[in-house]
Write a protein that holds these residues in place. Sequence first.
Motif, mmCIF file in Angstrom:
data_model
loop_
_atom_site.group_PDB
_atom_site.id
_atom_site.type_symbol
_atom_site.label_atom_id
_atom_site.label_comp_id
_atom_site.label_asym_id
_atom_site.label_seq_id
_atom_site.Cartn_x
_atom_site.Cartn_y
_atom_site.Cartn_z
ATOM 1 N N MET A 1 6.820 -11.845 20.935
ATOM 2 C CA MET A 1 7.978 -12.404 20.281
ATOM 3 C C MET A 1 8.587 -11.328 19.367
ATOM 4 N N ALA A 2 9.884 -11.273 19.328
ATOM 5 C CA ALA A 2 10.579 -10.262 18.538
ATOM 6 C C ALA A 2 10.382 -10.509 17.036
ATOM 7 N N THR A 3 10.455 -9.443 16.279
ATOM 8 C CA THR A 3 10.304 -9.530 14.826
ATOM 9 C C THR A 3 11.636 -9.905 14.176
ATOM 10 N N PHE A 4 11.568 -10.209 12.886
ATOM 11 C CA PHE A 4 12.789 -10.513 12.137
ATOM 12 C C PHE A 4 13.775 -9.354 12.265
ATOM 13 N N GLY A 5 13.276 -8.159 12.075
ATOM 14 C CA GLY A 5 14.146 -6.986 12.132
ATOM 15 C C GLY A 5 14.826 -6.816 13.486
ATOM 16 N N GLN A 6 14.067 -7.025 14.544
ATOM 17 C CA GLN A 6 14.646 -6.921 15.887
ATOM 18 C C GLN A 6 15.712 -7.987 16.113
ATOM 19 N N LYS A 7 15.445 -9.180 15.623
ATOM 20 C CA LYS A 7 16.410 -10.270 15.791
ATOM 21 C C LYS A 7 17.652 -10.034 14.947
ATOM 22 N N LEU A 8 17.458 -9.546 13.732
ATOM 23 C CA LEU A 8 18.603 -9.248 12.864
ATOM 24 C C LEU A 8 19.483 -8.176 13.501
ATOM 25 N N ARG A 9 18.867 -7.118 14.011
ATOM 26 C CA ARG A 9 19.622 -6.051 14.659
ATOM 27 C C ARG A 9 20.379 -6.584 15.879
ATOM 28 N N ALA A 10 19.723 -7.424 16.673
ATOM 29 C CA ALA A 10 20.375 -7.989 17.859
ATOM 30 C C ALA A 10 21.581 -8.846 17.452
ATOM 31 N N ILE A 11 21.413 -9.658 16.437
ATOM 32 C CA ILE A 11 22.522 -10.497 15.965
ATOM 33 C C ILE A 11 23.664 -9.626 15.464
ATOM 34 N N ARG A 12 23.313 -8.593 14.710
ATOM 35 C CA ARG A 12 24.336 -7.698 14.153
ATOM 36 C C ARG A 12 25.119 -7.007 15.261
ATOM 37 N N THR A 13 24.410 -6.460 16.244
ATOM 38 C CA THR A 13 25.097 -5.723 17.312
ATOM 39 C C THR A 13 25.877 -6.666 18.231
ATOM 40 N N ASP A 21 28.664 -3.373 7.298
ATOM 41 C CA ASP A 21 29.377 -4.655 7.364
ATOM 42 C C ASP A 21 28.457 -5.805 6.945
ATOM 43 N N LEU A 22 27.250 -5.799 7.488
ATOM 44 C CA LEU A 22 26.292 -6.854 7.183
ATOM 45 C C LEU A 22 25.922 -6.838 5.696
ATOM 46 N N ALA A 23 25.764 -5.662 5.159
ATOM 47 C CA ALA A 23 25.441 -5.523 3.734
ATOM 48 C C ALA A 23 26.545 -6.126 2.870
ATOM 49 N N GLU A 30 23.123 -1.455 1.940
ATOM 50 C CA GLU A 30 23.026 -1.031 3.339
ATOM 51 C C GLU A 30 21.599 -0.605 3.659
ATOM 52 N N SER A 31 20.934 0.029 2.687
ATOM 53 C CA SER A 31 19.548 0.459 2.929
ATOM 54 C C SER A 31 18.620 -0.747 3.084
ATOM 55 N N ALA A 32 18.911 -1.839 2.397
ATOM 56 C CA ALA A 32 18.100 -3.053 2.559
ATOM 57 C C ALA A 32 18.215 -3.569 3.992
ATOM 58 N N ILE A 33 19.444 -3.582 4.527
ATOM 59 C CA ILE A 33 19.639 -4.017 5.914
ATOM 60 C C ILE A 33 18.822 -3.128 6.849
ATOM 61 N N GLY A 34 18.889 -1.828 6.632
ATOM 62 C CA GLY A 34 18.126 -0.895 7.465
ATOM 63 C C GLY A 34 16.628 -1.157 7.391
ATOM 64 N N MET A 35 16.128 -1.405 6.180
ATOM 65 C CA MET A 35 14.696 -1.681 6.026
ATOM 66 C C MET A 35 14.312 -3.014 6.678
ATOM 67 N N TYR A 36 15.190 -4.020 6.580
ATOM 68 C CA TYR A 36 14.918 -5.292 7.265
ATOM 69 C C TYR A 36 14.826 -5.061 8.768
ATOM 70 N N GLU A 37 15.783 -4.308 9.299
ATOM 71 C CA GLU A 37 15.819 -4.073 10.746
ATOM 72 C C GLU A 37 14.630 -3.252 11.237
ATOM 73 N N ARG A 38 14.095 -2.398 10.391
ATOM 74 C CA ARG A 38 12.919 -1.605 10.766
ATOM 75 C C ARG A 38 11.621 -2.322 10.390
ATOM 76 N N ASP A 39 11.746 -3.537 9.884
ATOM 77 C CA ASP A 39 10.594 -4.336 9.439
ATOM 78 C C ASP A 39 9.770 -3.620 8.380
ATOM 79 N N GLU A 40 10.453 -2.864 7.544
ATOM 80 C CA GLU A 40 9.788 -2.175 6.440
ATOM 81 C C GLU A 40 9.837 -3.008 5.164
ATOM 82 N N ARG A 41 10.670 -4.043 5.174
ATOM 83 C CA ARG A 41 10.850 -4.902 4.004
ATOM 84 C C ARG A 41 11.096 -6.325 4.497
#
Length: 129
Positions: A1-13, A21-23, A30-41
């Motif tokens: 199953m995809a992670t939150f970050g993968q799903k967020l990136r898919a929704i964004r794209t 834009d998402l930020a 913007e860095s928070a969005i990046g960290m969410y998408e990389r599942d670092e946060r």
Amino acid sequence: MATFGQKLRAIRTENNLTQKDLAKIFKVSESAIGMYERDEREPSFRFTNDVADRFGVTADYLLGRTDNSDLTLSKEFSNGAKEFLKAIELSDDEAVSKLKKMLRHEGNELSDDAIKEIISYARYKANQE
């Protein structure tokens, strides 16, 4: 199953949005969005709910509890709950008849006695409120 970050990136794209834009939309960096998408946060509950509301998916989908992003399951559950509440206002026999197909355990129909117990408990809880 995809992670939150993968799903967020898919929704964004899928919505042709950049991380910037998402930020802006959600008033985060913007860095928070990046960290969410990389599942670092991990996102806050508020952020998760805001994303779900904005893009018409469920929080369960975003959090990896289901692969179905469609809100119709939630609506179906809500409609089923309404039907159940209407049914418990009927006589026991009428309620059992109406709920027989709705109430199942591990794919099996419940006995009439089990359904009557559920109806009795539901009525009891409804009267407590």
